[in-house]
Design a protein around this motif. Structure first.
Motif, PDB file in Angstrom:
ATOM      1  N   ASP A 173      61.773 -18.615  -8.312  1.00  0.00           N
ATOM      2  CA  ASP A 173      62.922 -18.394  -7.413  1.00  0.00           C
ATOM      3  C   ASP A 173      64.259 -18.612  -8.103  1.00  0.00           C
ATOM      4  OD1 ASP A 173      60.659 -19.821  -5.291  1.00  0.00           O
ATOM      5  OD2 ASP A 173      61.531 -17.861  -4.867  1.00  0.00           O
ATOM      6  N   LEU A 175      67.283 -29.684  -6.782  1.00  0.00           N
ATOM      7  CA  LEU A 175      67.720 -28.502  -7.518  1.00  0.00           C
ATOM      8  C   LEU A 175      66.851 -27.328  -7.082  1.00  0.00           C
ATOM      9  CD1 LEU A 175      69.987 -28.642  -9.484  1.00  0.00           C
ATOM     10  CD2 LEU A 175      68.360 -28.911 -11.357  1.00  0.00           C
ATOM     11  N   LYS A 186      59.714 -35.749 -15.383  1.00  0.00           N
ATOM     12  CA  LYS A 186      59.013 -35.309 -14.161  1.00  0.00           C
ATOM     13  C   LYS A 186      58.463 -33.883 -14.306  1.00  0.00           C
ATOM     14  CE  LYS A 186      61.398 -38.520 -11.148  1.00  0.00           C
ATOM     15  NZ  LYS A 186      60.270 -39.447 -10.907  1.00  0.00           N
ATOM     16  N   ARG A 227      54.653 -27.366  -7.277  1.00  0.00           N
ATOM     17  CA  ARG A 227      53.483 -28.200  -6.966  1.00  0.00           C
ATOM     18  C   ARG A 227      52.434 -28.098  -8.065  1.00  0.00           C
ATOM     19  NH1 ARG A 227      52.760 -31.938  -4.896  1.00  0.00           N
ATOM     20  NH2 ARG A 227      51.457 -31.970  -3.066  1.00  0.00           N
TER      21      ARG A 227
HETATM   22  C1  SDX Z   1      57.409 -21.371  -4.500  1.00  0.00           C
HETATM   23  O1  SDX Z   1      52.844 -23.143  -4.353  1.00  0.00           O
HETATM   24  C2  SDX Z   1      53.259 -22.080  -4.906  1.00  0.00           C
HETATM   25  O2  SDX Z   1      52.574 -21.448  -5.723  1.00  0.00           O
HETATM   26  C3  SDX Z   1      54.627 -21.631  -4.443  1.00  0.00           C
HETATM   27  C4  SDX Z   1      55.194 -20.420  -5.154  1.00  0.00           C
HETATM   28  C5  SDX Z   1      54.406 -19.168  -4.859  1.00  0.00           C
HETATM   29  O3  SDX Z   1      54.471 -18.229  -5.662  1.00  0.00           O
HETATM   30  O4  SDX Z   1      53.810 -19.105  -3.747  1.00  0.00           O
HETATM   31  O5  SDX Z   1      55.229 -20.644  -6.540  1.00  0.00           O
HETATM   32  C6  SDX Z   1      56.624 -20.138  -4.681  1.00  0.00           C
HETATM   33  O6  SDX Z   1      57.433 -21.887  -3.422  1.00  0.00           O
HETATM   34  C7  SDX Z   1      58.109 -21.979  -5.686  1.00  0.00           C
HETATM   35  C8  SDX Z   1      58.824 -23.322  -5.338  1.00  0.00           C
HETATM   36  C9  SDX Z   1      60.150 -22.972  -4.691  1.00  0.00           C
HETATM   37  N1  SDX Z   1      60.823 -24.195  -4.175  1.00  0.00           N
HETATM   38  C10 SDX Z   1      61.918 -24.678  -4.745  1.00  0.00           C
HETATM   39  O7  SDX Z   1      62.421 -24.264  -5.775  1.00  0.00           O
HETATM   40  C11 SDX Z   1      62.577 -25.806  -3.971  1.00  0.00           C
HETATM   41  C12 SDX Z   1      62.959 -26.935  -4.947  1.00  0.00           C
HETATM   42  N2  SDX Z   1      61.737 -27.493  -5.474  1.00  0.00           N
HETATM   43  C13 SDX Z   1      61.244 -28.699  -4.821  1.00  0.00           C
HETATM   44  O8  SDX Z   1      61.423 -28.701  -3.434  1.00  0.00           O
HETATM   45  C14 SDX Z   1      59.893 -29.121  -5.339  1.00  0.00           C
HETATM   46  O9  SDX Z   1      59.878 -28.966  -6.694  1.00  0.00           O
HETATM   47  C15 SDX Z   1      58.632 -28.502  -4.770  1.00  0.00           C
HETATM   48  C16 SDX Z   1      58.591 -28.554  -3.285  1.00  0.00           C
HETATM   49  C17 SDX Z   1      58.500 -27.090  -5.221  1.00  0.00           C
HETATM   50  C18 SDX Z   1      57.535 -29.359  -5.290  1.00  0.00           C
HETATM   51  O10 SDX Z   1      57.829 -30.649  -4.822  1.00  0.00           O
HETATM   52  P1  SDX Z   1      56.923 -31.884  -5.232  1.00  0.00           P
HETATM   53  O11 SDX Z   1      55.535 -31.613  -4.804  1.00  0.00           O
HETATM   54  O12 SDX Z   1      57.555 -33.155  -4.797  1.00  0.00           O
HETATM   55  O13 SDX Z   1      56.990 -31.764  -6.817  1.00  0.00           O
HETATM   56  P2  SDX Z   1      56.439 -32.838  -7.745  1.00  0.00           P
HETATM   57  O14 SDX Z   1      55.384 -33.663  -7.078  1.00  0.00           O
HETATM   58  O15 SDX Z   1      56.086 -32.152  -9.015  1.00  0.00           O
HETATM   59  O16 SDX Z   1      57.750 -33.763  -7.964  1.00  0.00           O
HETATM   60  C19 SDX Z   1      57.730 -34.688  -8.995  1.00  0.00           C
HETATM   61  C20 SDX Z   1      59.001 -35.490  -8.818  1.00  0.00           C
HETATM   62  C21 SDX Z   1      59.193 -36.027  -7.414  1.00  0.00           C
HETATM   63  O17 SDX Z   1      59.902 -37.240  -7.586  1.00  0.00           O
HETATM   64  P3  SDX Z   1      59.065 -38.632  -7.445  1.00  0.00           P
HETATM   65  O18 SDX Z   1      58.432 -38.613  -6.072  1.00  0.00           O
HETATM   66  O19 SDX Z   1      58.043 -38.608  -8.573  1.00  0.00           O
HETATM   67  O20 SDX Z   1      60.117 -39.700  -7.593  1.00  0.00           O
HETATM   68  O21 SDX Z   1      60.156 -34.646  -9.086  1.00  0.00           O
HETATM   69  C22 SDX Z   1      60.980 -34.649  -7.936  1.00  0.00           C
HETATM   70  C23 SDX Z   1      60.141 -35.074  -6.762  1.00  0.00           C
HETATM   71  O22 SDX Z   1      60.969 -35.714  -5.809  1.00  0.00           O
HETATM   72  N3  SDX Z   1      61.432 -33.267  -7.777  1.00  0.00           N
HETATM   73  C24 SDX Z   1      62.695 -32.868  -7.849  1.00  0.00           C
HETATM   74  C25 SDX Z   1      62.654 -31.465  -7.672  1.00  0.00           C
HETATM   75  N4  SDX Z   1      61.383 -31.076  -7.508  1.00  0.00           N
HETATM   76  C26 SDX Z   1      60.623 -32.190  -7.558  1.00  0.00           C
HETATM   77  N5  SDX Z   1      63.855 -33.528  -8.029  1.00  0.00           N
HETATM   78  C27 SDX Z   1      64.978 -32.785  -8.047  1.00  0.00           C
HETATM   79  N6  SDX Z   1      65.032 -31.440  -7.889  1.00  0.00           N
HETATM   80  C28 SDX Z   1      63.870 -30.751  -7.711  1.00  0.00           C
HETATM   81  N7  SDX Z   1      63.907 -29.440  -7.553  1.00  0.00           N
END
Ligand code: SDX
Length: 392
Positions: A327, A265, A320, A271
């Motif tokens: 964004d 999503l 989670k 992070r």
């Molecule tokens: C920015 O770092 C910063 O400060 C960045 C930022 C800034 O101002 O510079 O804030 C800007 O980059 C915001 C983030 C924008 N990205 C997105 O919206 C893309 C979608 N989000 C994901 O790609 C994800 O949430 C991340 C990359 C942002 C974080 O990924 P992580 O490190 O895997 O997140 P997590 O460890 O907290 O995830 C926990 C779980 C994981 O599953 P499991 O491994 O535990 O089974 O939740 C899942 C993830 O797979 N998960 C999601 C999800 N985000 C995390 N599942 C579905 N949809 C999502 N969006």
């Protein structure tokens, strides 16, 4: 410990450093710039005040603010040969590709502000970078739509100048809409800095070798471009458009939860934030204000609000700790202003340039900082002898 980065094998890719600039409490959803809460700054200040605060550590007095605005305003033009530099790009190049190249090219023009050991040159380079990034962004937009570049005007504020450089045409006068200017100024403030995110860490690592700030910011733009980072605002709009109507949301919620489906999503999760991103709340409010005041009806906002409502009540996202991030709503605001999705991450880069420069400056001015040299956990082959071709 490599001096600037503390490497801990327990972390996969985390590098840490000391900084006084931005504080985030991911569990509580708190964001402070030099100790001031982001919602108070967004409520009472403007983007250039935030730039001064991030760079120098204190809110400016009226005189300091006027001097800083004056310095930035008088560096908004770029070298005239940059206009010819742009002619080498295809018109359909992604504006982020143009930004990486043109910001990096600034180091080919400004030889008098690349000696990072000289505090005056550092200040000039910082001022130039913050001042010129909107001009280059507007040029990238104009070039992509085949319209002539528009020069900055010194009687306009930073954000109004940017809007005019994007939307003015020679055939008629352009009047800046104060609603759009105020909303974009708030967008810039919310995106200005965010401690050691991927692109800022990239800028610090590049700068730790002594590379000039223009080259370091170009590296930061390259890192920001990714859909997992700054590219997410563009990806959110594509996702909302693909969902199309609220009744199709459950299909995408199921895809996001399916471990075998790479779909995530966009605009959800973070992070660091395991609570609501405080910037997302302000961005949602700004989006509603802009749409109402511009009289724009965007069905994608209805999809976004319903998607957020469903996700926040879904046990997967609750367990989670996945909440909307900055964004999730920002793209709808930029779309309402008439910018194409390909420009969304460019605007993120315009805003984050002050954060990159402030963090670069903090590192360079730290007498104890050394070249960054993260280590690795080697998981490859043990030493072995060369195999002649006949034995392979
Ligand atoms: C920015 O770092 C910063 O400060 C960045 C930022 C800034 O101002 O510079 O804030 C800007 O980059 C915001 C983030 C924008 N990205 C997105 O919206 C893309 C979608 N989000 C994901 O790609 C994800 O949430 C991340 C990359 C942002 C974080 O990924 P992580 O490190 O895997 O997140 P997590 O460890 O907290 O995830 C926990 C779980 C994981 O599953 P499991 O491994 O535990 O089974 O939740 C899942 C993830 O797979 N998960 C999601 C999800 N985000 C995390 N599942 C579905 N949809 C999502 N969006």
């Amino acid at each position: 410990d490599t001096g600037m980065f503390t490497y801990d094998p327990g972390f996969t890719s985390t590098a840490s450093c000391e900084s006084k600039i931005t504080y985030i409490d991911g569990d509580e959803g708190v964001l402070l710039y030099r100790g001031y809460p982001i919602d108070q700054l967004a409520e009472h200040g403007d983007f250039l005040e935030t730039c001064y605060l991030l760079l120098y550590g204190e809110l400016p007095t009226a005189t300091q603010k006027a001097d800083f605005d004056y310095r930035i305003t008088r560096h908004t033009m770029v070298h005239e040969q940059m206009a010819r530099f742009f002619q080498g790009f295809r018109r359909d190049a992604h504006p982020m590709a143009v930004m990486v190249a043109s910001v990096g090219a600034l180091s080919a023009f400004y030889h008098d502000s690349t000696n990072i050991a000289d505090p005056v040159e550092r200040m000039v380079a910082s001022t130039r970078m913050i001042a010129k990034i909107p001009t280059l962004a507007a040029m990238a937009y104009k070039y992509s739509i085949g319209q002539p570049f528009v020069y900055p005007k010194n009687d306009l504020d930073y954000t109004s100048n940017f809007l005019r450089m994007c939307f003015a045409v020679p055939c008629e006068e352009y009047k800046v809409n104060p609603v759009m200017s105020r909303a974009l100024d708030r967008f810039f403030m919310l995106h200005a800095d965010h401690e050691q995110n991927a692109s800022t860490s990239t800028v610090r690592l590049a700068g730790s070798s002594g590379a000039n700030p223009f080259a370091c910011v170009a590296a930061g733009i390259a890192s920001l471009w990714g859909p997992a980072h700054g590219g997410a605002n563009e990806a959110v709009l594509k996702m909302l458009a693909e969902i199309g109507t609220p009744d199709r949301i459950p299909i995408y919620i199921a895809k996001a939860k399916d471990k075998n489906d790479p779909f995530r999503l966009m605009g959800f999760g973070h992070r660091v934030y395991k609570n609501y991103d405080p910037r997302a709340k302000i961005m949602q409010r700004t989006t509603r204000e802009v749409l109402a005041e511009l009289g724009v009806k965007d069905d994608l906002l209805d999809v976004a609000i319903e998607l957020e409502r469903i996700a926040l009540h879904d046990e997967y996202f609750i367990e989670k700790k996945l909440y909307p991030n900055i964004d999730f709503y920002s793209g709808i605001t930029l779309k309402a202003m008439g910018l194409p999705t390909t420009m969304f991450t460019v605007l993120f880069a315009v805003a984050r340039t002050v954060g990159w420069i402030a963090q670069w400056k903090e590192m360079i001015e730290d007498p104890g900082s050394k070249i960054g040299r993260p280590r690795q956990l080697y998981t490859g082959e043990k030493q072995r002898d060369y195999l002649p071709m006949s034995k392979r």
